[in-house]
Scaffold this motif. Structure first.
Motif, PDB file in Angstrom:
ATOM      1  N   LEU A   1       0.816  -1.208   0.000  1.00  0.00           N
ATOM      2  CA  LEU A   1       0.000   0.000   0.000  1.00  0.00           C
ATOM      3  C   LEU A   1       0.854   1.264   0.000  1.00  0.00           C
ATOM      4  O   LEU A   1       0.337   2.357  -0.184  1.00  0.00           O
ATOM      5  CB  LEU A   1      -0.936   0.021   1.216  1.00  0.00           C
ATOM      6  CG  LEU A   1      -2.307  -0.619   1.008  1.00  0.00           C
ATOM      7  CD1 LEU A   1      -2.202  -2.120   0.984  1.00  0.00           C
ATOM      8  CD2 LEU A   1      -3.271  -0.205   2.100  1.00  0.00           C
TER       9      LEU A   1
ATOM     10  N   LEU B   1       4.930  -0.706 -10.211  1.00  0.00           N
ATOM     11  CA  LEU B   1       3.577  -0.811  -9.665  1.00  0.00           C
ATOM     12  C   LEU B   1       3.343   0.342  -8.708  1.00  0.00           C
ATOM     13  O   LEU B   1       4.209   0.684  -7.917  1.00  0.00           O
ATOM     14  CB  LEU B   1       3.405  -2.137  -8.925  1.00  0.00           C
ATOM     15  CG  LEU B   1       3.209  -3.352  -9.808  1.00  0.00           C
ATOM     16  CD1 LEU B   1       3.300  -4.607  -8.978  1.00  0.00           C
ATOM     17  CD2 LEU B   1       1.876  -3.275 -10.509  1.00  0.00           C
ATOM     18  N   TRP B   2       2.167   0.880  -8.773  1.00  0.00           N
ATOM     19  CA  TRP B   2       1.840   2.070  -7.991  1.00  0.00           C
ATOM     20  C   TRP B   2       0.513   1.779  -7.294  1.00  0.00           C
ATOM     21  O   TRP B   2      -0.337   1.108  -7.892  1.00  0.00           O
ATOM     22  CB  TRP B   2       1.690   3.236  -8.968  1.00  0.00           C
ATOM     23  CG  TRP B   2       1.923   4.598  -8.422  1.00  0.00           C
ATOM     24  CD1 TRP B   2       1.023   5.610  -8.402  1.00  0.00           C
ATOM     25  CD2 TRP B   2       3.125   5.110  -7.858  1.00  0.00           C
ATOM     26  NE1 TRP B   2       1.596   6.723  -7.844  1.00  0.00           N
ATOM     27  CE2 TRP B   2       2.874   6.437  -7.490  1.00  0.00           C
ATOM     28  CE3 TRP B   2       4.383   4.562  -7.591  1.00  0.00           C
ATOM     29  CZ2 TRP B   2       3.838   7.239  -6.876  1.00  0.00           C
ATOM     30  CZ3 TRP B   2       5.333   5.363  -6.991  1.00  0.00           C
ATOM     31  CH2 TRP B   2       5.062   6.685  -6.643  1.00  0.00           C
ATOM     32  N   PRO B   3       0.319   2.214  -6.072  1.00  0.00           N
ATOM     33  CA  PRO B   3      -1.004   1.974  -5.476  1.00  0.00           C
ATOM     34  C   PRO B   3      -2.107   2.779  -6.166  1.00  0.00           C
ATOM     35  O   PRO B   3      -1.820   3.704  -6.919  1.00  0.00           O
ATOM     36  CB  PRO B   3      -0.831   2.393  -4.022  1.00  0.00           C
ATOM     37  CG  PRO B   3       0.408   3.172  -3.964  1.00  0.00           C
ATOM     38  CD  PRO B   3       1.244   2.839  -5.141  1.00  0.00           C
ATOM     39  N   ASN B   4      -3.327   2.416  -5.880  1.00  0.00           N
ATOM     40  CA  ASN B   4      -4.476   3.011  -6.563  1.00  0.00           C
ATOM     41  C   ASN B   4      -5.010   4.197  -5.763  1.00  0.00           C
ATOM     42  O   ASN B   4      -5.679   4.014  -4.745  1.00  0.00           O
ATOM     43  CB  ASN B   4      -5.556   1.939  -6.716  1.00  0.00           C
ATOM     44  CG  ASN B   4      -6.791   2.448  -7.406  1.00  0.00           C
ATOM     45  OD1 ASN B   4      -6.839   3.588  -7.858  1.00  0.00           O
ATOM     46  ND2 ASN B   4      -7.798   1.602  -7.499  1.00  0.00           N
ATOM     47  N   PHE B   5      -4.724   5.390  -6.232  1.00  0.00           N
ATOM     48  CA  PHE B   5      -5.120   6.566  -5.460  1.00  0.00           C
ATOM     49  C   PHE B   5      -6.611   6.870  -5.556  1.00  0.00           C
ATOM     50  O   PHE B   5      -7.096   7.812  -4.949  1.00  0.00           O
ATOM     51  CB  PHE B   5      -4.281   7.781  -5.880  1.00  0.00           C
ATOM     52  CG  PHE B   5      -2.870   7.690  -5.391  1.00  0.00           C
ATOM     53  CD1 PHE B   5      -2.561   7.985  -4.073  1.00  0.00           C
ATOM     54  CD2 PHE B   5      -1.854   7.258  -6.226  1.00  0.00           C
ATOM     55  CE1 PHE B   5      -1.267   7.868  -3.603  1.00  0.00           C
ATOM     56  CE2 PHE B   5      -0.552   7.138  -5.764  1.00  0.00           C
ATOM     57  CZ  PHE B   5      -0.260   7.442  -4.453  1.00  0.00           C
ATOM     58  N   ARG B   6      -7.343   6.082  -6.330  1.00  0.00           N
ATOM     59  CA  ARG B   6      -8.793   6.265  -6.350  1.00  0.00           C
ATOM     60  C   ARG B   6      -9.456   5.564  -5.171  1.00  0.00           C
ATOM     61  O   ARG B   6     -10.638   5.736  -4.922  1.00  0.00           O
ATOM     62  CB  ARG B   6      -9.381   5.692  -7.643  1.00  0.00           C
ATOM     63  CG  ARG B   6      -8.952   6.417  -8.893  1.00  0.00           C
ATOM     64  CD  ARG B   6      -9.619   5.809 -10.103  1.00  0.00           C
ATOM     65  NE  ARG B   6      -9.340   4.379 -10.203  1.00  0.00           N
ATOM     66  CZ  ARG B   6      -9.999   3.537 -10.986  1.00  0.00           C
ATOM     67  NH1 ARG B   6     -10.994   3.973 -11.729  1.00  0.00           N
ATOM     68  NH2 ARG B   6      -9.691   2.264 -11.027  1.00  0.00           N
ATOM     69  N   SER B   7      -8.704   4.704  -4.490  1.00  0.00           N
ATOM     70  CA  SER B   7      -9.293   3.911  -3.417  1.00  0.00           C
ATOM     71  C   SER B   7      -9.303   4.681  -2.099  1.00  0.00           C
ATOM     72  O   SER B   7      -8.286   5.243  -1.684  1.00  0.00           O
ATOM     73  CB  SER B   7      -8.494   2.623  -3.233  1.00  0.00           C
ATOM     74  OG  SER B   7      -8.905   1.982  -2.061  1.00  0.00           O
ATOM     75  N   ALA B   8     -10.456   4.681  -1.443  1.00  0.00           N
ATOM     76  CA  ALA B   8     -10.558   5.366  -0.148  1.00  0.00           C
ATOM     77  C   ALA B   8      -9.586   4.758   0.860  1.00  0.00           C
ATOM     78  O   ALA B   8      -9.113   5.447   1.766  1.00  0.00           O
ATOM     79  CB  ALA B   8     -11.985   5.294   0.380  1.00  0.00           C
ATOM     80  N   LEU B   9      -9.260   3.486   0.699  1.00  0.00           N
ATOM     81  CA  LEU B   9      -8.303   2.861   1.619  1.00  0.00           C
ATOM     82  C   LEU B   9      -6.920   3.486   1.464  1.00  0.00           C
ATOM     83  O   LEU B   9      -6.161   3.590   2.420  1.00  0.00           O
ATOM     84  CB  LEU B   9      -8.206   1.363   1.354  1.00  0.00           C
ATOM     85  CG  LEU B   9      -9.373   0.510   1.827  1.00  0.00           C
ATOM     86  CD1 LEU B   9      -9.082  -0.946   1.587  1.00  0.00           C
ATOM     87  CD2 LEU B   9      -9.657   0.738   3.295  1.00  0.00           C
ATOM     88  N   MET B  10      -6.620   3.885   0.234  1.00  0.00           N
ATOM     89  CA  MET B  10      -5.332   4.524  -0.028  1.00  0.00           C
ATOM     90  C   MET B  10      -5.299   5.902   0.635  1.00  0.00           C
ATOM     91  O   MET B  10      -4.302   6.281   1.249  1.00  0.00           O
ATOM     92  CB  MET B  10      -5.181   4.633  -1.543  1.00  0.00           C
ATOM     93  CG  MET B  10      -3.772   4.744  -2.022  1.00  0.00           C
ATOM     94  SD  MET B  10      -2.824   3.356  -1.470  1.00  0.00           S
ATOM     95  CE  MET B  10      -1.418   4.253  -0.860  1.00  0.00           C
TER      96      MET B  10
END
Lengths: 268, 467
Positions: free
Chosen positions: B135, B144-153
């Motif tokens: 994360l 690979l990059w985390p998903n900044f659209r995810s509220a968890l991010m």
């Protein structure tokens, strides 16, 4: 006012209704890569009029996709493991009862609510509009399953286990998933890939209705019909314009490519 | 007519220092017993976690509709507790509320320790906890990059920012006190405190810089705190599938709930410290009275937000929202929801309206504990009923936590208490320099028949009274 109304082109031409023709099929979010117009758009039609609730699809899916067995205990704990399930609902009072069957599998939503919530991109849309899951990337936040309106995502609570001699008949084309990973229906992507490889090897285009997923193959009354929604020759393209068509929870705007045909006489 | 106020002139400087430092200088056998018990509970929790990681999340009570359960509820609970320090300390510092002085240190420490505990839960909750670092947006060979659209991010970013910010905010006002400890310590302790006190000599320039840094941090940490709990609420509010979650009030409702539970815990901790470390001179009934007034305000705000959330969901009669609310209030969740409404809305609003109640420390302790029980229930009610009743009746289910989950939760409480107990032996748990400052400003004023302690703030220059 009227003129202005006509100027606005709705994002989705079907306006909340299922697509009726190949042109109506919504494109995957984020557009398509170069040359993607050539790519198929996989979909499925589920004709509820034909479903007898025999569960052959469930069994075929288990065998094809190396699904772990939840067992009696697992089912009691609400951990049943079926990428496709046949929901049974009873209507009316005895003796005037009637069973309704609703096969539910991943709806491969065009605007899939499971996708944006994954913090590590383990779930994403592939160019053919399939909602794919990268097992190796999944860390198991289980957010995708929470945000799936259809509850068709399955979490590996334990490492999978099969009693002897069942491990001997695992499908070599499909990964076995470890504990802590989310999984779901893939539309039998291994079959899609091998059909494409075969076609490429023989130097011909992928033919009409060349791919059949395990559930559709096993279905005796032909409830499940799989195919390319963009191919006007395919069986699914003809079925999809049926006036009985509807999408599960269509009002949520997820734009599933699994199109249901309601039971005759339901007043639709 | 209430009793005339007692006079509490603060003792001279030397006595303040020795009284506040007394708990650090002697460690009783009771402390060792207490710490050992906590260590055992913590060890059981850690053991349960490793058992779960090796065997699979199946050893919890989680199942298909309930992908989230006690861990996420506890995460929200602990993040909530961490909001007290920021509120008490930053807001009261900015508004120059003089009575804050003996309270801030305990509240700031609570913030820091509860974020540390809260931050563990998202990791404990992961199906593959050993891969939690995926994360983090770190450069890697696969791009690979985390998903900044995810509220968890967003959550991950918010928590790390808040942890960094509140560590700094905790440490800055600690420096002058660490210097006092350094000056009295000998041997290896002196070396450690020398490093920690960053060469503090108490010059006018150092004081001025500290005050300026504190003002900047106080202003900065407030929006961060608000954003953190708002983002925690978005983990739920951004999801469309479960009923009840997709609502705009969740952000402010969560922030209010966080401040509510945090304030209640500050009151509990103040009473415990006062009792164990005999700090009656510094933590007085008037402080509990003031805290009680803030608590009453927050109780009203929380109740209003709960009502706004409930009425909108109920009145709208959307089938799924309506069903979930029915189950929440009158179905299998009724013991949780009615207890919560009693302990978090009815009792606090009724009782805290009375000064005699607010000034009674035992009564305030009982109420503050009840509020936190209610707030834990509130978090359970946010996580569980909506997941129980998603769209397809075919997958509706039941959730009951397993011993593994309970052991890990108990372990987290032990961990928090342990951190607090150990740190109360390592740092002055009441801010010495701020209390001394208060003594210097302290005067008494007569208003009518009563004599009040008042504070005469210096009008020229800020560094005048610092020691």
């Amino acid at each position: 006012m009227e003129a202005r109304k006509e100027e606005t082109v709705p994002e989705n031409p079907s306006n909340g209704m299922p697509p009726t023709s190949a042109e109506d099929v919504p494109r995957p979010e984020g557009g398509l890569p170069e040359g993607a117009a050539e790519l198929p758009r996989w979909g499925m039609v589920v004709d509820l009029d034909r479903c007898t609730g025999c569960q052959a699809c469930v069994l075929a899916c288990h065998a094809e996709n190396n699904l772990p067995i939840a067992g009696e205990e697992g089912c009691e704990q609400d951990r049943a493991f079926n990428w496709i399930r046949v929901e049974r609902y009873w209507e009316g009072e005895f003796p005037e009862t009637r069973a309704r069957f609703l096969p539910v599998l991943c709806q491969q939503c065009t605007h899939a609510p499971c996708e944006p919530v994954c913090p590590v991109y383990a779930t994403y849309h592939n160019p053919e509009g399939l909602n794919a899951q990268v097992y190796n990337r999944c860390v198991g936040t289980r957010y995708c399953a929470n945000n799936c309106p259809y509850d068709v995502r399955f979490f590996n609570w334990f490492d999978p286990h099969w009693p002897e001699p069942m491990p001997m008949m695992l499908n070599p084309d499909v990964t076995v998933r470890s504990r802590g990973v989310m999984e779901k229906c893939t539309f039998c992507i291994q079959r899609i890939n091998s059909a494409k490889e075969q076609a490429a090897f023989e130097g011909r285009p992928l033919g009409t209705d060349a791919v059949v997923p395990a559930c559709a193959q096993a279905c005796p009354p032909d409830v499940l019909v799989f195919g390319d929604l963009r191919d006007p020759q395919s069986k699914i393209s003809r079925l999809v314009s049926d006036e009985r068509r509807f999408q599960l929870l269509g009002e949520m705007g997820t734009e599933p490519v699994v199109i249901y045909l309601s039971q005759a006489g339901d007043g639709r | 007519m209430s009793k005339p106020k007692h006079h509490h002139p603060l003792p001279p400087d030397e006595q303040i220092v020795s009284e506040i430092l007394a708990p650090m200088e002697r460690i009783t056998w009771r402390f060792w017993v207490f710490v050992s018990v906590l260590l055992v509970v913590l060890a059981i929790g850690i053991g349960a976690f490793f058992y779960m990681a090796r065997t699979g999340m199946g050893v919890t009570g989680l199942n298909r509709p309930h992908m989230w359960g006690l861990y996420i509820a506890s995460f929200v609970f602990w993040i909530g507790l961490s909001h007290s320090g920021t509120l008490i300390s930053a807001i009261l510092r900015l508004t120059k509320a003089e009575w804050r002085r003996p309270v801030v240190r305990a509240a700031e420490a609570m913030t820091l320790f509860s974020i540390l505990v809260a931050g563990l839960f998202p990791i404990i909750h992961l199906g593959r906890a050993w891969l939690f670092y995926w994360l983090i947006p770190y450069p890697n060979e696969r791009w690979l990059w985390p998903n900044f659209r995810s509220a968890l991010m967003w959550d991950f970013m918010a928590i790390t920012t808040y942890l960094t910010g509140s560590t700094m905010y905790f440490f800055l006002p600690l420096i002058p006190d660490l210097a006092i400890v350094r000056d009295r310590a000998t041997g290896w302790k002196k070396k450690i405190y020398t490093v920690l006190s960053f060469g503090w000599r108490g010059t006018a320039q150092q004081w001025e810089r500290l005050e300026r840094a504190l003002s900047i941090m106080a202003v900065t940490i407030l929006p961060v705190a608000v954003s953190v709990h708002t983002i925690v609420s978005w983990d739920f509010a951004m999801a469309i599938a479960p009923p009840m979650w997709h609502t705009t009030i969740y952000g402010p409702y969560f922030v209010a709930g966080a401040i509510y539970s945090g304030l209640a815990l500050v009151i509990t901790v103040m009473a415990v410290l006062r009792w164990i470390y005999k700090l009656e001179t510094y933590l007085r009934p008037e402080h509990f009275d003031k805290m009680g007034k803030i608590l009453l305000t927050v109780a009203l705000v929380w109740t209003y937000f709960w009502w706004a959330d409930f009425l909108t969901g109920w009145y709208g009669r959307l089938p799924h929202d309506r069903l979930a609310w029915s189950e929440y209030l009158f179905g299998k969740f009724w013991p949780l929801s009615w207890t919560m409404l009693l302990t978090n809305a009815v009792l606090p609003i009724l009782l805290l309206s009375f000064r005699r109640f607010r000034q009674s420390i035992p009564a305030m302790v009982v109420l503050s504990l009840l509020i936190n029980v209610g707030m834990y229930f509130e978090r359970l009610l946010i996580v569980i009923p909506p997941l129980s009743l998603k769209h397809f009746p075919y997958v509706w289910g039941h959730y009951w936590p397993s011993w593994v989950e309970v052991a890990i939760i108990l372990g987290s409480f032990a961990f928090f208490t342990l951190l607090y107990a150990v740190f109360s032996k390592l740092i002055p748990i009441v801010s010495i320099w701020e209390v001394r400052e208060e003594r210097i400003y302290q005067t008494q004023k007569r208003v009518g028949k009563e004599t009040y302690e008042a504070v005469a703030l210096p009008t020229v220059g800020q560094e005048g009274g610092h020691g």
